[in-house]
Design a protein around this motif. Structure first.
Motif, short mmCIF file in Angstrom:
data_model
loop_
_atom_site.label_atom_id
_atom_site.label_comp_id
_atom_site.label_asym_id
_atom_site.label_seq_id
_atom_site.Cartn_x
_atom_site.Cartn_y
_atom_site.Cartn_z
N THR A 164 0.27 -3.53 8.48
CA THR A 164 -0.80 -2.96 7.65
C THR A 164 -1.85 -4.02 7.33
O THR A 164 -1.54 -5.07 6.74
CB THR A 164 -0.19 -2.40 6.35
N SER A 209 5.97 -4.02 3.45
CA SER A 209 5.33 -3.18 4.47
C SER A 209 6.37 -2.68 5.46
O SER A 209 7.07 -3.49 6.08
CB SER A 209 4.26 -3.99 5.20
N GLN A 210 6.46 -1.38 5.59
CA GLN A 210 7.37 -0.79 6.57
C GLN A 210 7.03 -1.30 7.96
O GLN A 210 7.86 -1.83 8.68
CB GLN A 210 7.26 0.74 6.48
N SER A 211 5.77 -1.14 8.35
CA SER A 211 5.34 -1.47 9.71
C SER A 211 5.22 -2.97 9.93
O SER A 211 5.39 -3.47 11.05
CB SER A 211 3.99 -0.82 10.01
N LYS A 218 3.83 12.24 -1.65
CA LYS A 218 4.45 13.04 -0.58
C LYS A 218 3.78 14.41 -0.50
O LYS A 218 3.53 14.94 0.58
CB LYS A 218 5.96 13.21 -0.79
N VAL A 260 5.48 10.56 9.65
CA VAL A 260 4.40 9.70 9.14
C VAL A 260 4.60 9.42 7.64
O VAL A 260 4.30 8.33 7.16
CB VAL A 260 3.02 10.37 9.42
N ALA A 261 5.14 10.38 6.95
CA ALA A 261 5.41 10.18 5.52
C ALA A 261 6.70 9.36 5.38
O ALA A 261 7.74 9.71 5.92
CB ALA A 261 5.56 11.51 4.82
N ALA A 262 6.59 8.27 4.65
CA ALA A 262 7.74 7.38 4.50
C ALA A 262 8.79 8.00 3.59
O ALA A 262 8.46 8.54 2.52
CB ALA A 262 7.27 6.05 3.91
N GLU A 318 0.23 14.17 1.01
CA GLU A 318 0.26 13.86 2.44
C GLU A 318 0.72 15.03 3.28
O GLU A 318 0.18 15.30 4.34
CB GLU A 318 1.28 12.72 2.71
N CYS A 326 0.85 -1.20 0.00
CA CYS A 326 0.00 0.00 0.00
C CYS A 326 0.88 1.25 0.00
O CYS A 326 2.00 1.23 0.54
CB CYS A 326 -0.85 0.07 1.26
N GLY A 327 0.33 2.32 -0.51
CA GLY A 327 0.97 3.64 -0.39
C GLY A 327 2.37 3.66 -0.96
O GLY A 327 2.63 3.19 -2.08
N THR A 328 3.28 4.18 -0.15
CA THR A 328 4.67 4.28 -0.58
C THR A 328 5.28 2.91 -0.85
O THR A 328 6.05 2.74 -1.80
CB THR A 328 5.46 5.05 0.50
N ALA A 329 4.92 1.92 -0.02
CA ALA A 329 5.45 0.58 -0.23
C ALA A 329 5.02 0.05 -1.60
O ALA A 329 5.77 -0.65 -2.29
CB ALA A 329 4.98 -0.35 0.89
O1 M6R Z 1 3.66 0.17 6.97
P1 M6R Z 1 3.34 0.06 5.51
O2 M6R Z 1 4.59 0.17 4.66
O3 M6R Z 1 2.59 -1.19 5.17
O4 M6R Z 1 2.43 1.29 5.16
C1 M6R Z 1 1.89 1.44 3.89
C2 M6R Z 1 1.30 2.81 3.72
O5 M6R Z 1 0.28 3.04 4.65
C3 M6R Z 1 2.36 3.90 3.85
O6 M6R Z 1 3.40 3.74 2.92
C4 M6R Z 1 1.74 5.29 3.66
O7 M6R Z 1 1.32 5.45 2.32
C5 M6R Z 1 2.74 6.36 4.08
N1 M6R Z 1 2.05 7.38 4.81
C6 M6R Z 1 3.46 6.96 2.91
O8 M6R Z 1 4.20 8.08 3.19
#
Ligand code: M6R
Length: 368
Positions: free
Chosen positions: A108, A103-105, A241, A154-156, A244, A56-59
C-alpha cells in the motif's frame, strides 16, 4: 476454490480461527515472545518511548486496537494515524520512536510512504504484513507476518483478525522488553490469545441468524454502528464492510458521541448495530451503552445487538441479538467482528452485488 461457498469472502470468514492460530504459532519460544524478523536489539525495544501505528482502511481499524493493547500492557503512549495523513503533518519522530506499519498486501503506497518518512526521521519501523517479501516488510527493521493465507475477497476479513492477533504480539513483545509485564503474565496473555480461535469457531457455528438478518436489512438506506472502547473499532470495521460490499451508507460512532449530534439521525426503522462490552469486564461502559440502546429504540431504531452470552439486560431492547462467547475485553473484537462481516456480505448478496469484487475497489492500492 470457494470450498462449497457462494463467495470467497464467506470461506475466508470461516478461515479466521486458523488465520489467528497460524499467526500466533511459533511466537512463544521458551516463555518469550519472538518476532519473525528482528533487526532491532532488545535494547532498541527497551529504548522505545513512543509508538505510532500507521495503516489504511481495515488495517487502520486493527491499529486502533493495537493502541488499546500496547498502552495497557506497556504504559507507552501510542498514537494511531491514517497512513495517508501521517507524513503531511510533521509528526514528532526520533530514534526512540517505534512506528508500526500494518498492511495486508505490504504494498500500500500510503503506508509505504509513511514508513519511509518515519525512517528518514530515524524512527524504528516494525511491519505487520500478510505477504512474504513485500516492500513494506523489506524496508522495516522488524516484521511479524500474519499467516492468514491469500485473501481473494477484496474486502478484508481473515487478515483483519490475524492483524489484531499480530498487533497484540507487538504489545506483548514491548511489555516483555520493558518489563512492564512479568514473564509469566506475558505467557498468560499469549495463552488467552491462543484460546481465541476456539471462541471464533463458536461464533461461526451460530451465523445462520446473521445471514438471515442480512437478507432482512437489504432494503435499508443506511445503517449506524455504535461501540465504545475496543467495541468502537469493531463498529468502524462493520460500517466499512457495509460500505464496501453493499454500497450502503454506514457510519460508526463512539457511542458517547451519540448525544453530541448523531442521535438526530435516528428515525423510525433505521437499523442501529450496537457492539456491547462485557457486563463483567466493563460494567460502567456496559450500563452507558445499555442506555444508548434504549435511547435509539425509543426513537424507533431497529436494534441489532452484539453482546456477551448470558447478558440478560440487553434482551428487552434488542430486535436482533447475537451472542458472543465470554472472552477477555481486549480479545472481544476478534469474536465481535465476525457477525458484522457476515451481515455485510449477506446484505450485499441480497442486493445482487458481487461480494468478492466490489465496484471501484482494488485489493492492493499502490498509488497515493
Ligand atoms: O493491503 P493493506 O492492508 O495495506 O490495505 C489497506 C486497505 O486498502 C484495505 O484494508 C482496504 O480498506 C480493504 N478493502 C478493506 O476491506
Amino acid at each position: 476454490e470457494k470450498g462449497g461457498h457462494d463467495y470467497f469472502m464467506l470461506k475466508e470468514i470461516e478461515e479466521q480461527p486458523s488465520a489467528i492460530a497460524d499467526t500466533l504459532r511459533g511466537h512463544l519460544v521458551e516463555g518469550r515472545i519472538v518476532l519473525d524478523e528482528q533487526r532491532l536489539s532488545d535494547q532498541d525495544l527497551r529504548d522505545v518511548d513512543k509508538v505510532f501505528v500507521v495503516a489504511c482502511g481495515t488495517a487502520y481499524h486493527s491499529g486502533l486496537l493495537a493502541k488499546y493493547a500496547i498502552e495497557h500492557w506497556t504504559r507507552l503512549p501510542v498514537e494511531i494515524e491514517l497512513a495517508s495523513e501521517f507524513r503531511y503533518r510533521d509528526p514528532v519522530l526520533d530514534r526512540s520512536t517505534l512506528v508500526v506499519a500494518i498492511s495486508q498486501s505490504g504494498e500500500t503506497a500510503d503506508t509505504l510512504e509513511a514508513l519511509r518518512h518515519a525512517k528518514e526521521q530515524k524512527a524504528r519501523v516494525l511491519a505487520i504484513c500478510n505477504t512474504n517479501g513485500a516492500q513494506i516488510p523489506r524496508e522495516s527493521d522488524a516484521v511479524i507476518y500474519t499467516h492468514a493465507g491469500p485473501e481473494i475477497g477484496v474486502a478484508a476479513t481473515k487478515t483483519f483478525t490475524a492483524q489484531v492477533a499480530a498487533n497484540y504480539l507487538v504489545g506483548l513483545a514491548l511489555a516483555q522488553a520493558r518489563g512492564t509485564k512479568y514473564p509469566d503474565e506475558v505467557v498468560r496473555e499469549f495463552e488467552q490469545l491462543e484460546a481465541v480461535p476456539q471462541a471464533v469457531e463458536e461464533v461461526l457455528e451460530s451465523l445462520g441468524a446473521a445471514r438471515a438478518l442480512g437478507q432482512e436489512l437489504a432494503p435499508s438506506k443506511a445503517v449506524l454502528f455504535l461501540g465504545r472502547h475496543v467495541g468502537f473499532p469493531v463498529a468502524l470495521e462493520g460500517a466499512l464492510k457495509l460500505k464496501e460490499l453493499a454500497y450502503m451508507h454506514a457510519e460508526a460512532f463512539a457511542a458517547g458521541e451519540l448525544k453530541h449530534g448523531p442521535i438526530a439521525l435516528i428515525e423510525d426503522g433505521l437499523p442501529v448495530v450496537v457492539v456491547m462490552p462485557s457486563p463483567r469486564g466493563r460494567a460502567v461502559l456496559h450500563s452507558k451503552l445499555l442506555s444508548n440502546i434504549q435511547e435509539v429504540k425509543a426513537r424507533g431504531a431497529r436494534t441489532v445487538v452484539i453482546a456477551e452470552t448470558g447478558d440478560e439486560t440487553v434482551k428487552p431492547f434488542a430486535d436482533h441479538l447475537f451472542e458472543l462467547p465470554q472472552v477477555p475485553t481486549l480479545l472481544q473484537p476478534l469474536v465481535a467482528t465476525v457477525p458484522l462481516q457476515v451481515i455485510a456480505a449477506e446484505i450485499a448478496r441480497a442486493r445482487g452485488y458481487d461480494v468478492d469484487k466490489p465496484r471501484n475497489l482494488a485489493k492492493s492500492v499502490t498509488v497515493e
